[in-house]
Design an enzyme around this catalytic site. Sequence first.
Site, PDB file in Angstrom:
ATOM      1  N   ASP A  16       8.455   0.439  -1.182  1.00  0.00           N
ATOM      2  CA  ASP A  16       9.425  -0.633  -1.497  1.00  0.00           C
ATOM      3  C   ASP A  16      10.877  -0.325  -1.147  1.00  0.00           C
ATOM      4  OD1 ASP A  16       7.291  -1.990  -2.534  1.00  0.00           O
ATOM      5  OD2 ASP A  16       7.954  -1.932  -4.617  1.00  0.00           O
ATOM      6  N   ASP A  42       0.725  -1.465 -13.023  1.00  0.00           N
ATOM      7  CA  ASP A  42       1.962  -1.649 -12.244  1.00  0.00           C
ATOM      8  C   ASP A  42       3.192  -1.707 -13.140  1.00  0.00           C
ATOM      9  OD1 ASP A  42       0.649  -1.959  -9.769  1.00  0.00           O
ATOM     10  OD2 ASP A  42       0.138  -4.013 -10.313  1.00  0.00           O
TER      11      ASP A  42
HETATM   12  C1  BGC Z   1       4.241   3.998 -10.967  1.00  0.00           C
HETATM   13  C2  BGC Z   1       3.937   5.461 -10.812  1.00  0.00           C
HETATM   14  C3  BGC Z   1       2.467   5.677 -10.557  1.00  0.00           C
HETATM   15  C4  BGC Z   1       2.006   4.823  -9.404  1.00  0.00           C
HETATM   16  C5  BGC Z   1       0.517   4.917  -9.171  1.00  0.00           C
HETATM   17  C6  BGC Z   1       3.715   3.225  -9.800  1.00  0.00           C
HETATM   18  O1  BGC Z   1       3.883   1.868 -10.026  1.00  0.00           O
HETATM   19  O2  BGC Z   1       5.627   3.796 -11.120  1.00  0.00           O
HETATM   20  O3  BGC Z   1       4.317   6.133 -11.985  1.00  0.00           O
HETATM   21  O4  BGC Z   1       2.220   7.024 -10.285  1.00  0.00           O
HETATM   22  O5  BGC Z   1       2.335   3.468  -9.639  1.00  0.00           O
HETATM   23  O6  BGC Z   1      -0.196   4.341 -10.187  1.00  0.00           O
END
Ligand code: BGC
Length: 634
Positions: A185, A408
């Site tokens: 992103d 998420d």
């Molecule tokens: C989170 C991370 C996580 C990743 C995979 C992201 O949205 O901020 O902390 O490791 O997703 O699940």
Amino acid sequence: MSTHGNRTERGRWRAVATVATATALVAVPLTLSSTMATAAEAHVDNPYAGAKQYVNPTWAATVESAATRAGDPTLAAQMRTVAKQPTAVWMDRISAINGNADGNGLKFHLDEAVKQKTGSTPLVFNLVIYNLPGRDCFALASNGELPASDAGLARYKTEYIDPIVDLLSDSKYADIRIAATIEPDSLPNLVTNMSEATCQASAPYYREGVKYALDELKTLDNVYTYLDAAHSGWLGWDSNSGPTAKLFAEVAKSTKKGFASIDGFVTNTANSTPLAEPFLPDPTLNVGGNPVRSSKFYEWNSDFGEHAWTAQLHRLLVAEGFPSSTGMLIDTSRNGWGGPDRPTKVSTSTNLETYVNESRIDRRTHRGAWCNPLGAGIGELPVATPSSAPAAAHLDAYVWIKPPGESDGASKEIPNDQGKSFDRMCDPTYVASKLANNLTGATPDAPLAGQWFEAQFTTLVKNAYPVIPTSGATPGPTPSVTPSPSVTTPPPPVTPSPSVTTPPPPVTPSPSVTTPPPPVTPSPTANPAGACSVTYTANSWNNGFTASVKVTNRSSSALSGWNLKFTFANGQQVQQGWSATWSQSGSTVTATNAAWNGTLAAGGSVDIGFNGSHSGTNTAPTAFTLNGATCTIG
Ligand code: BGC
């Protein structure tokens, strides 16, 4: 800096040791060779071709434990198939490098990867670099630990990138192919969200941080770098894709190795945009007098899926100077859209909106809905050079970057020490202006981003498309045939009504996104009094109603940007609107143009609408103003 020094030392040692090992092998007993550093292989074009990928045992154990609770034996067996799939390991904060309460550290995973490598079959380890200063500048759920400041950047370099590269440079891992997804992103936010102060503040640190990560990672031959390139529903518009390719080229040119510092790009990371829309194969198809791409769901974006997006991006990147060998990855971990709500045929409606809504497999409320979208399923299993993808998509592989089952973002405020905040895009009760005033469609009761979210995982497995097999499907080194989906060939589209295609509006819409940018709101031009007319119709029931509002520019000049205001007489409330950004203050309602309908030609009309609530009486408003000027009714 000391860690950095160590790494360089070790890197140098590795190169020497490699040669020594290769020559020494002749004299060394064969039994020893498997425990020694083997000769580092040459950097290849597509690291996934002919390779296996690392299966994260910690994540697999969590999935296995979900399977024991699944109840339904078919579902449990499907979950066990999922547990065998490779997923990426996210370094989402400094403490993740050595391991923390949420998981084992990088060394643990790399050692496991060495164990998973069998014989001479190459092994790809998918690693996510995700800790830029001012992370997630257009959203809140994955805000990070490092501030957008010089001090934050210094920590990013010395406490995050350097130790990671140090670990990777250990000669033990020299023949593991490290495929690094770089900073999801981040650069895409610099293309579309620079109107936000937070993204303005982050921008220099994103550029410098990504450059530093590339420079350091590319000191190792076994590292393959894939920059995150958002997804089609964010960057697919021509007005976004061109600037995206230019920004990527600028960043590449800023690095020590130039274009050679980037092996490829990864799209759809942690998103749920499908590969393609099987029942909407032609964005220009005319239905009810307008092309499919002009529908509310697509907002004039021609890229309906990730195949179209990687193809378009590749073409633009090559035009900017990237080599044609640049490879694409697509995260298919959650873009399957199967289950009971998946359309099985193309719509027969002659109404464009109905046609699109009945045909699209992407069931989100809006393409910008990124947080735990309810109804999404797991997509294609990870596979190298997928045979089902068009050649123009230039795919190295389908990969699972977002481990299915990890949230998420939380659907409510949850205190934490990771810098993560509560983003209402993760709240299923929220009507989001970033989503053209649709509900978010997020799964309720979600934990913090990255945490295990079993309810979502269960839906993802149930709604998988292709359906997850109950046995087999152990990812092998060769491009395996994906489990048979039910027929995907769409029936020929219904011949749409013959009326002439309305040319697209001159304002190129700005996208909506993983983290959708705000609609571009051109500053309204003056509109002389009496130079507009409005028709307002409402269908009421009990305490609800749907209102349709047609606004016509009766002046002799085009408007570039408009807002319509009116006042309710009986305490009515707008709940959810479309084709404009709707807001209400007391009894006064304001509808501001969407990004794609800001230009209103002289004599031109725009149809907007909303769902509202009332408490018994629902008198139609009688006084409307457009850009401050009074409108006539009818
Ligand atoms: C989170 C991370 C996580 C990743 C995979 C992201 O949205 O901020 O902390 O490791 O997703 O699940």
